[in-house]
Design a protein around this motif. Structure first.
Motif, PDB file in Angstrom:
ATOM      1  N   LEU A 137       0.820  -1.207   0.000  1.00 57.32           N
ATOM      2  CA  LEU A 137       0.000   0.000   0.000  1.00 57.32           C
ATOM      3  C   LEU A 137       0.857   1.260   0.000  1.00 57.32           C
ATOM      4  O   LEU A 137       0.552   2.242  -0.687  1.00 57.32           O
ATOM      5  CB  LEU A 137      -0.924   0.000   1.231  1.00 57.32           C
ATOM      6  CG  LEU A 137      -1.981  -1.101   1.307  1.00 57.32           C
ATOM      7  CD1 LEU A 137      -2.751  -0.999   2.615  1.00 57.32           C
ATOM      8  CD2 LEU A 137      -2.931  -1.018   0.121  1.00 57.32           C
ATOM      9  N   ILE A 138       1.941   1.241   0.741  1.00 59.04           N
ATOM     10  CA  ILE A 138       2.825   2.415   0.802  1.00 59.04           C
ATOM     11  C   ILE A 138       3.558   2.608  -0.519  1.00 59.04           C
ATOM     12  O   ILE A 138       3.710   3.731  -1.011  1.00 59.04           O
ATOM     13  CB  ILE A 138       3.809   2.259   1.972  1.00 59.04           C
ATOM     14  CG1 ILE A 138       3.056   2.388   3.294  1.00 59.04           C
ATOM     15  CG2 ILE A 138       4.936   3.285   1.892  1.00 59.04           C
ATOM     16  CD1 ILE A 138       3.894   2.161   4.521  1.00 59.04           C
ATOM     17  N   ASP A 139       4.010   1.519  -1.135  1.00 57.80           N
ATOM     18  CA  ASP A 139       4.758   1.633  -2.382  1.00 57.80           C
ATOM     19  C   ASP A 139       3.911   2.204  -3.512  1.00 57.80           C
ATOM     20  O   ASP A 139       4.431   2.922  -4.381  1.00 57.80           O
ATOM     21  CB  ASP A 139       5.306   0.263  -2.798  1.00 57.80           C
ATOM     22  CG  ASP A 139       6.471  -0.169  -1.922  1.00 57.80           C
ATOM     23  OD1 ASP A 139       7.040   0.712  -1.240  1.00 57.80           O
ATOM     24  OD2 ASP A 139       6.791  -1.368  -1.905  1.00 57.80           O
ATOM     25  N   ARG A 140       2.615   1.894  -3.521  1.00 54.39           N
ATOM     26  CA  ARG A 140       1.800   2.369  -4.629  1.00 54.39           C
ATOM     27  C   ARG A 140       0.988   3.620  -4.277  1.00 54.39           C
ATOM     28  O   ARG A 140       0.114   4.027  -5.035  1.00 54.39           O
ATOM     29  CB  ARG A 140       0.870   1.258  -5.098  1.00 54.39           C
ATOM     30  CG  ARG A 140      -0.225   0.861  -4.140  1.00 54.39           C
ATOM     31  CD  ARG A 140      -0.968  -0.355  -4.670  1.00 54.39           C
ATOM     32  NE  ARG A 140      -2.194  -0.644  -3.923  1.00 54.39           N
ATOM     33  CZ  ARG A 140      -2.944  -1.709  -4.152  1.00 54.39           C
ATOM     34  NH1 ARG A 140      -2.567  -2.592  -5.077  1.00 54.39           N
ATOM     35  NH2 ARG A 140      -4.044  -1.915  -3.447  1.00 54.39           N
ATOM     36  N   ALA A 141       1.302   4.251  -3.107  1.00 51.11           N
ATOM     37  CA  ALA A 141       0.632   5.498  -2.742  1.00 51.11           C
ATOM     38  C   ALA A 141       1.077   6.614  -3.681  1.00 51.11           C
ATOM     39  O   ALA A 141       2.261   6.725  -4.028  1.00 51.11           O
ATOM     40  CB  ALA A 141       0.946   5.858  -1.294  1.00 51.11           C
ATOM     41  N   ILE A 142       0.146   7.456  -4.097  1.00 54.69           N
ATOM     42  CA  ILE A 142       0.443   8.550  -5.034  1.00 54.69           C
ATOM     43  C   ILE A 142       0.177   9.912  -4.420  1.00 54.69           C
ATOM     44  O   ILE A 142       0.357  10.941  -5.067  1.00 54.69           O
ATOM     45  CB  ILE A 142      -0.387   8.391  -6.326  1.00 54.69           C
ATOM     46  CG1 ILE A 142      -1.880   8.383  -5.992  1.00 54.69           C
ATOM     47  CG2 ILE A 142       0.029   7.153  -7.097  1.00 54.69           C
ATOM     48  CD1 ILE A 142      -2.762   8.360  -7.226  1.00 54.69           C
ATOM     49  N   THR A 143      -0.246   9.954  -3.180  1.00 55.29           N
ATOM     50  CA  THR A 143      -0.512  11.233  -2.516  1.00 55.29           C
ATOM     51  C   THR A 143       0.818  11.879  -2.116  1.00 55.29           C
ATOM     52  O   THR A 143       1.837  11.197  -1.948  1.00 55.29           O
ATOM     53  CB  THR A 143      -1.374  11.002  -1.268  1.00 55.29           C
ATOM     54  OG1 THR A 143      -0.742  10.016  -0.438  1.00 55.29           O
ATOM     55  CG2 THR A 143      -2.766  10.544  -1.663  1.00 55.29           C
ATOM     56  N   PRO A 144       0.846  13.234  -1.930  1.00 52.43           N
ATOM     57  CA  PRO A 144       2.097  13.900  -1.524  1.00 52.43           C
ATOM     58  C   PRO A 144       2.671  13.357  -0.231  1.00 52.43           C
ATOM     59  O   PRO A 144       3.882  13.301  -0.063  1.00 52.43           O
ATOM     60  CB  PRO A 144       1.681  15.372  -1.389  1.00 52.43           C
ATOM     61  CG  PRO A 144       0.476  15.515  -2.272  1.00 52.43           C
ATOM     62  CD  PRO A 144      -0.233  14.201  -2.194  1.00 52.43           C
ATOM     63  N   CYS A 145       1.808  12.984   0.713  1.00 51.78           N
ATOM     64  CA  CYS A 145       2.275  12.368   1.947  1.00 51.78           C
ATOM     65  C   CYS A 145       1.312  11.249   2.332  1.00 51.78           C
ATOM     66  O   CYS A 145       0.168  11.202   1.862  1.00 51.78           O
ATOM     67  CB  CYS A 145       2.398  13.389   3.075  1.00 51.78           C
ATOM     68  SG  CYS A 145       0.841  14.157   3.539  1.00 51.78           S
ATOM     69  N   LEU A 146       1.784  10.348   3.180  1.00 49.39           N
ATOM     70  CA  LEU A 146       0.985   9.199   3.567  1.00 49.39           C
ATOM     71  C   LEU A 146      -0.101   9.609   4.554  1.00 49.39           C
ATOM     72  O   LEU A 146       0.191  10.187   5.612  1.00 49.39           O
ATOM     73  CB  LEU A 146       1.876   8.132   4.198  1.00 49.39           C
ATOM     74  CG  LEU A 146       2.917   7.491   3.271  1.00 49.39           C
ATOM     75  CD1 LEU A 146       3.804   6.539   4.061  1.00 49.39           C
ATOM     76  CD2 LEU A 146       2.238   6.764   2.119  1.00 49.39           C
ATOM     77  N   ARG A 160      16.006   6.258   5.636  1.00 42.45           N
ATOM     78  CA  ARG A 160      16.124   7.084   6.832  1.00 42.45           C
ATOM     79  C   ARG A 160      14.946   8.052   6.909  1.00 42.45           C
ATOM     80  O   ARG A 160      14.473   8.546   5.895  1.00 42.45           O
ATOM     81  CB  ARG A 160      17.425   7.881   6.820  1.00 42.45           C
ATOM     82  CG  ARG A 160      18.677   7.074   7.048  1.00 42.45           C
ATOM     83  CD  ARG A 160      19.903   7.968   7.010  1.00 42.45           C
ATOM     84  NE  ARG A 160      19.840   9.008   8.025  1.00 42.45           N
ATOM     85  CZ  ARG A 160      20.678  10.038   8.081  1.00 42.45           C
ATOM     86  NH1 ARG A 160      21.627  10.174   7.158  1.00 42.45           N
ATOM     87  NH2 ARG A 160      20.564  10.938   9.024  1.00 42.45           N
ATOM     88  N   PRO A 161      14.467   8.379   8.110  1.00 41.26           N
ATOM     89  CA  PRO A 161      13.362   9.341   8.227  1.00 41.26           C
ATOM     90  C   PRO A 161      13.759  10.707   7.678  1.00 41.26           C
ATOM     91  O   PRO A 161      14.905  11.149   7.843  1.00 41.26           O
ATOM     92  CB  PRO A 161      13.109   9.391   9.744  1.00 41.26           C
ATOM     93  CG  PRO A 161      13.669   8.111  10.271  1.00 41.26           C
ATOM     94  CD  PRO A 161      14.828   7.776   9.394  1.00 41.26           C
ATOM     95  N   TYR A 212       6.664  10.435   4.324  1.00 45.81           N
ATOM     96  CA  TYR A 212       7.128  10.609   2.947  1.00 45.81           C
ATOM     97  C   TYR A 212       7.956   9.420   2.472  1.00 45.81           C
ATOM     98  O   TYR A 212       8.708   9.529   1.502  1.00 45.81           O
ATOM     99  CB  TYR A 212       7.951  11.895   2.834  1.00 45.81           C
ATOM    100  CG  TYR A 212       7.180  13.129   3.244  1.00 45.81           C
ATOM    101  CD1 TYR A 212       6.407  13.822   2.331  1.00 45.81           C
ATOM    102  CD2 TYR A 212       7.208  13.581   4.557  1.00 45.81           C
ATOM    103  CE1 TYR A 212       5.682  14.946   2.709  1.00 45.81           C
ATOM    104  CE2 TYR A 212       6.492  14.699   4.950  1.00 45.81           C
ATOM    105  CZ  TYR A 212       5.736  15.381   4.015  1.00 45.81           C
ATOM    106  OH  TYR A 212       5.010  16.478   4.389  1.00 45.81           O
ATOM    107  N   SER A 213       7.831   8.288   3.163  1.00 43.78           N
ATOM    108  CA  SER A 213       8.629   7.107   2.798  1.00 43.78           C
ATOM    109  C   SER A 213       8.285   6.587   1.413  1.00 43.78           C
ATOM    110  O   SER A 213       9.135   5.976   0.749  1.00 43.78           O
ATOM    111  CB  SER A 213       8.440   6.002   3.837  1.00 43.78           C
ATOM    112  OG  SER A 213       9.005   6.364   5.069  1.00 43.78           O
ATOM    113  N   HIS A 214       7.055   6.810   0.967  1.00 42.57           N
ATOM    114  CA  HIS A 214       6.674   6.301  -0.354  1.00 42.57           C
ATOM    115  C   HIS A 214       7.359   7.065  -1.481  1.00 42.57           C
ATOM    116  O   HIS A 214       7.350   6.628  -2.632  1.00 42.57           O
ATOM    117  CB  HIS A 214       5.156   6.380  -0.527  1.00 42.57           C
ATOM    118  CG  HIS A 214       4.612   7.780  -0.503  1.00 42.57           C
ATOM    119  ND1 HIS A 214       4.762   8.615   0.580  1.00 42.57           N
ATOM    120  CD2 HIS A 214       3.922   8.484  -1.440  1.00 42.57           C
ATOM    121  CE1 HIS A 214       4.177   9.777   0.321  1.00 42.57           C
ATOM    122  NE2 HIS A 214       3.671   9.728  -0.886  1.00 42.57           N
TER     123      HIS A 214
END
Length: 517
Positions: free
Chosen positions: A83-92, A171-172, A130-132
């Protein structure tokens, strides 16, 4: 299970050790619920069965039981990275991730339990909002270049390499922001540039400054410096020092160009200029400031191949003793120099800087007087015997304008003396009064002080003289070997470029504070 005071739980434990316990009677006696007493009795029985050695330890409690995870939970843990890898929003955002999750598992967790499991998983795996958008792949060639950047001297390249490599290591973002001292938006832009165009786009300067604009800024700063070298009275202001407002008015009157107060302050800050308390002035009260300056500029403009122009001054006297200065010392240690020291002697260096070829001639003096200046002139006559004319420029010290010196100049400029000794003619081009900032040799003296005087501990006058001789010899040899670089800083020792320019200061401006009006 709800916890009761240790004294009450200890009493329940003691009654259990005695034998059969009457729950209702004990609950009334302790003032607690009967069901609570029953739970503590049940806990005691489990401790007696599983941990017989801890039966008499009233503070011992059963370790918490792990909840059995359902298949729905395990499916969620597998799906969260996807889910995180395919997120397209600016932030999670939890709501967006949950909506994507429910599209895969329509009968899965609700928003509350999804958010609870997601937050625990995110903290365990150090997933930021913003990890995605992180860097997911780096080729071996790109990694090699980034490692070189990270160890190079360029701060901007170090920052970019640190961010890209840190993003690849997941890294964060907040941690990298604190390290490279840049905003979140800047870090995300760098990451996007690398993902879009690799190293080339990351290293590309995404903004350009117009050369015409840079030239305008340079001219503006030089013009401001020229005005600072003159007193406000020359421009109709009844003040002893400049104010920024008066400086703006004078600038517009002289150069027919408007300049705002904020623009003037910004350029003064960039040049390292500002108001500060000092006995040295950046202005010259000489009413003939402009004619004298124009005369010097006229000489330099039409200086012939067989003519030489010298900037002359004295350095010292300074005592031969341990001097303060900068040096490499271990962390936490401070090098100290005694304030009261016995001097081993003193030195005065009388020197002349030849501007055309950037060569220094010097002698050592015991006083600052006309006799020492005459000695230096005689040295220059011998050293530059193959020239036709020597121009000497110095400040308005009394021994630079004595009758004895005038008589000596008349003597050495006579036809008989010149024919007999084969020496050039000597002419004077004195600087305006209180205009030491135009004396170019001051920058050479600044370099001398920084190189061999500061942080020194010479044991004799002769030892100090040898160091000074070696400094000037090396300096002259450098400019003879690299004539095209004359006027450049040598070994980083000289504070300013040793060249005649009324738009520059020959002395160091160290210690000046920010401009205030």
């Amino acid at each position: 299970m709800e916890r009761i005071p240790l004294s009450k739980s200890s009493r329940v434990r003691e009654e259990c050790l005695k034998g059969k316990v009457h729950c209702s009677k004990l609950a009334v006696e302790l003032g607690i619920n009967r069901k609570t007493v029953a739970r503590y009795i049940k806990e005691f029985n489990e401790i007696r069965q599983l941990y017989p050695n801890q039966v008499k330890n009233v503070s011992f409690r059963l370790p918490p039981k792990k909840r059995e995870r359902t298949q729905l939970y395990h499916d969620l843990m597998v799906l969260l990275p996807v889910l995180i890898d395919r997120a397209i929003t600016p932030c999670l955002m939890v709501t967006h991730l949950w909506a994507d999750y429910r599209s895969v598992y329509p009968h899965g967790y609700g928003l509350f339990w999804f958010g609870a499991h997601y937050n625990i998983w995110r903290n365990e795996h150090q997933i930021c909002r913003y990890s995605h958008r992180r860097v997911r792949s780096i080729s071996p060639g790109e990694e090699k270049i980034l490692l070189i950047w990270r160890n190079a001297g360029s701060r901007e390249r170090w920052q970019k390499a640190t961010v890209i490599l840190g993003s690849f290591a997941n890294r964060p973002l907040s941690e990298m922001m604190a390290q490279v001292e840049k905003t979140r938006d800047t870090l995300l832009i760098w990451i996007d540039h690398f993902k879009t165009g690799s190293i080339a786009l990351l290293d590309k300067q995404h903004y350009t400054t117009s050369p015409d604009l840079l030239e305008l800024v340079r001219v503006k700063q030089e013009n401001l410096t020229k005005l600072l070298h003159q007193t406000p009275q020359l421009h109709g202001f009844n003040r002893a020092s400049w104010r920024v407002a008066d400086l703006c008015v004078a600038y517009q009157q002289v150069y027919q160009l408007p300049i705002s107060r904020s623009c003037a302050l910004e350029n003064l800050h960039k040049m390292g200029l500002g108001y500060y308390k000092s006995r040295e002035l950046l202005t010259s009260p000489d009413p003939d400031f402009r004619p004298k300056l124009d005369h010097i500029k006229q000489i330099l403009t039409h200086l012939g191949e067989r003519e030489r122009f010298f900037s002359v001054d004295e350095y010292g006297p300074f005592a031969i003793k341990m001097k303060i200065g900068r040096s490499f010392t271990p962390a936490g240690q401070i090098k100290t120099v005694a304030q009261a020291q016995k001097s081993k002697g003193f030195i005065i260096v009388t020197a002349a800087l030849e501007l055309a070829h950037n060569q220094v001639s010097h002698i050592y003096s015991y006083k600052k007087n006309t006799d020492e200046i005459i000695k230096l002139i005689d040295v220059l006559l011998i050293e530059y015997r193959d020239t036709d004319k020597l121009y000497l420029s110095w400040d308005a010290a009394s021994w630079h304008a004595s009758k004895k010196l005038d008589g000596h100049l008349v003597h050495i400029n006579s036809e008989g003396y010149r024919l007999e000794h084969g020496t050039p003619r000597v002419e004077l081009a004195p600087l305006p009064v209180s205009a030491q900032f135009l004396n170019v040799i001051e920058s050479v003296f600044s370099g001398l002080a920084k190189a061999v005087i500061h942080n020194s501990d010479y044991q004799s006058v002769d030892e100090c003289r040898k160091a000074i001789d070696c400094h000037f010899h090396a300096r002259n040899a450098h400019y003879k070997k690299h004539p095209l670089k004359a006027g450049k800083k040598i070994w980083g020792s000289e504070i300013v470029v040793p060249e005649f320019n009324e738009g520059k200061h020959a002395k160091s401006l160290t210690g000046m504070r920010g401009a205030r009006a």
